[in-house]
Design an enzyme around this catalytic site. Sequence first.
Site, PDB file in Angstrom:
ATOM      1  N   TYR A 162       0.854  -1.191   0.000  1.00  0.00           N
ATOM      2  CA  TYR A 162       0.000   0.000   0.000  1.00  0.00           C
ATOM      3  C   TYR A 162       0.890   1.240   0.000  1.00  0.00           C
ATOM      4  CZ  TYR A 162      -3.753  -3.225   1.363  1.00  0.00           C
ATOM      5  OH  TYR A 162      -4.650  -4.262   1.412  1.00  0.00           O
ATOM      6  N   PRO A 166     -15.715  -4.301   2.618  1.00  0.00           N
ATOM      7  CA  PRO A 166     -16.990  -4.502   3.336  1.00  0.00           C
ATOM      8  C   PRO A 166     -18.016  -3.416   3.015  1.00  0.00           C
ATOM      9  CG  PRO A 166     -15.315  -3.629   4.835  1.00  0.00           C
ATOM     10  CD  PRO A 166     -14.610  -3.989   3.551  1.00  0.00           C
ATOM     11  N   LEU A 167     -17.518  -2.249   2.566  1.00  0.00           N
ATOM     12  CA  LEU A 167     -18.427  -1.147   2.215  1.00  0.00           C
ATOM     13  C   LEU A 167     -18.481  -0.948   0.700  1.00  0.00           C
ATOM     14  CD1 LEU A 167     -17.272   1.357   4.996  1.00  0.00           C
ATOM     15  CD2 LEU A 167     -19.311  -0.098   4.999  1.00  0.00           C
ATOM     16  N   GLY A 185     -15.655  -0.955  -1.218  1.00  0.00           N
ATOM     17  CA  GLY A 185     -14.319  -0.578  -1.693  1.00  0.00           C
ATOM     18  C   GLY A 185     -14.342   0.699  -2.494  1.00  0.00           C
ATOM     19  N   PHE A 186     -13.760   0.650  -3.708  1.00  0.00           N
ATOM     20  CA  PHE A 186     -13.665   1.868  -4.536  1.00  0.00           C
ATOM     21  C   PHE A 186     -15.031   2.267  -5.122  1.00  0.00           C
ATOM     22  CE2 PHE A 186      -9.383  -0.015  -4.645  1.00  0.00           C
ATOM     23  CZ  PHE A 186      -8.659   1.073  -4.173  1.00  0.00           C
ATOM     24  N   PRO A 202     -18.656   2.482  -3.683  1.00  0.00           N
ATOM     25  CA  PRO A 202     -19.477   2.307  -2.478  1.00  0.00           C
ATOM     26  C   PRO A 202     -20.751   1.506  -2.759  1.00  0.00           C
ATOM     27  CG  PRO A 202     -18.811   4.606  -2.738  1.00  0.00           C
ATOM     28  CD  PRO A 202     -18.357   3.874  -3.974  1.00  0.00           C
TER      29      PRO A 202
END
Length: 289
Positions: free
Chosen positions: A66, A216-217, A219-220, A222
Site C-alpha cells: 500500500y 466490506p463497504l 471498496g472503490f 461504495p
Amino acid sequence: MSTPSLALPGGTWPLGDLTVTRFGYGAMQLAGPWVMGPPADREGALAVLREAVDLGITHIDTSDAYGPRVTNELIREALHPYPESLHIVTKVGATRDEQGGWPPARRPEELRRQVHDNLKSLRLDVLDLVNLRLGNAEGPQPGSLAEAFETLVELRQQGLIRHLGVSNATAEQVTEAQGIAPIVCVQNMYNLAHRHDDELIDRLATDGVAYVPFFPLGGFTPLQSSALSAVAARLEATPMSVALAWLLRRSPNILLIPGTSSTAHLRENVAGAGLSLSQDLTELDDISR
Ligand SMILES: NC(=O)c1ccc[n+]([C@@H]2O[C@H](COP(=O)([O-])OP(=O)(O)OC[C@H]3O[C@@H](n4cnc5c(N)ncnc54)[C@H](OP(=O)(O)O)[C@@H]3O)[C@@H](O)[C@H]2O)c1
C-alpha cells in the site's frame, strides 16, 4: 494514548493465541489515490490510526504494497511502540508496478523479501499474522498455492511470523492451505451485495477460522442498493452502518476491517456497526439474490 473509551460492537475473536476486536481497521485507504504515494493529508492519516487505537480497536490490516510502504510507515509513525493488545495483520504475494497495478509476486525469494520488508517498515521482530494473497485484481484464480504457502510456513518456523492466513483465495485453495499448516483467517472480498463466499464462511465458522471481508463497504465503488437505503432510512442510520452491522450479524467468525481516511467516518462506523437489525434481515439478505 488514551484508554479505550468504548466497548466495540461484536466483541472479540481469537486469531490463534491472539485476541482481536471483531471491529478492526483497514489501512489501505490511507495511501494516496489508487493506493499509490503519500496521503494528501498526512496528519489526518496519523490521526485516524491513533483514533482507531483510542476507540479500542486491536486489529489493523495493512500491506507493504500500500503506497508502497506508505501505510506501514504511517502505522509505525502513529503507533510505535505498539500497545501489547494491538495486532497488525499484513499480506504478501503482490507487488506494485509503475502504473499502480498489483502484479503477483509469489516466488519463494519474493515472499521472503516481502516478509522482511514488512518487518522493517513496521519495525517489528515478528509479524503477528501474514496473509498469502492469491489470485489477481479480477479475484481468486484456481491453482496450487503449495510452494508459496510452504515458504511462509518456513518463515513461521524461523520465528518471523506467528500466524498464517490466505487472501483472495478459492475454497479449494483454503482447503489446500489447511492441509499444509493451520490458518487462522481467510481474507476475501465479501459484502451485502457480493456473497460468493457464503458456504466458505459457514465452513470456516465450524473450523473456528476467521473470515475477514475486504471491501466490506464496497471498496472503490461504495455499496448502492435501494433496499439498503430503505432500511437505513427506517433505522435513521447510514447505509454504511447497516452494511457493517449486517456483516457482524452474518456470522460470529466475521471480522470487520472497513477502511477510511476520516476520523469522523471511523467513529460513525464504530457506532453504526452496533445497530440492531433483527426486523430487517430478510430485506437485506435479498439484496444479493
Ligand atoms: N486482501 C486483499 O486483496 C484486499 C483488497 C482490498 C482491500 N483489502 C483490505 O480491506 C480493507 C477494506 O477495504 P477498503 O478500505 O478498500 O474498502 P471499504 O472498507 O469497503 O470502503 C472504504 C471506502 O468507504 C468510504 N467510507 C468509509 N466509511 C464511510 C462512511 N462512514 N461514510 C462515507 N464513506 C465511508 C471510505 O472513504 P473515506 O476515506 O472518505 O471515509 C473509502 O472510500 C482495506 O483497508 C485493506 O486493508 C484487502
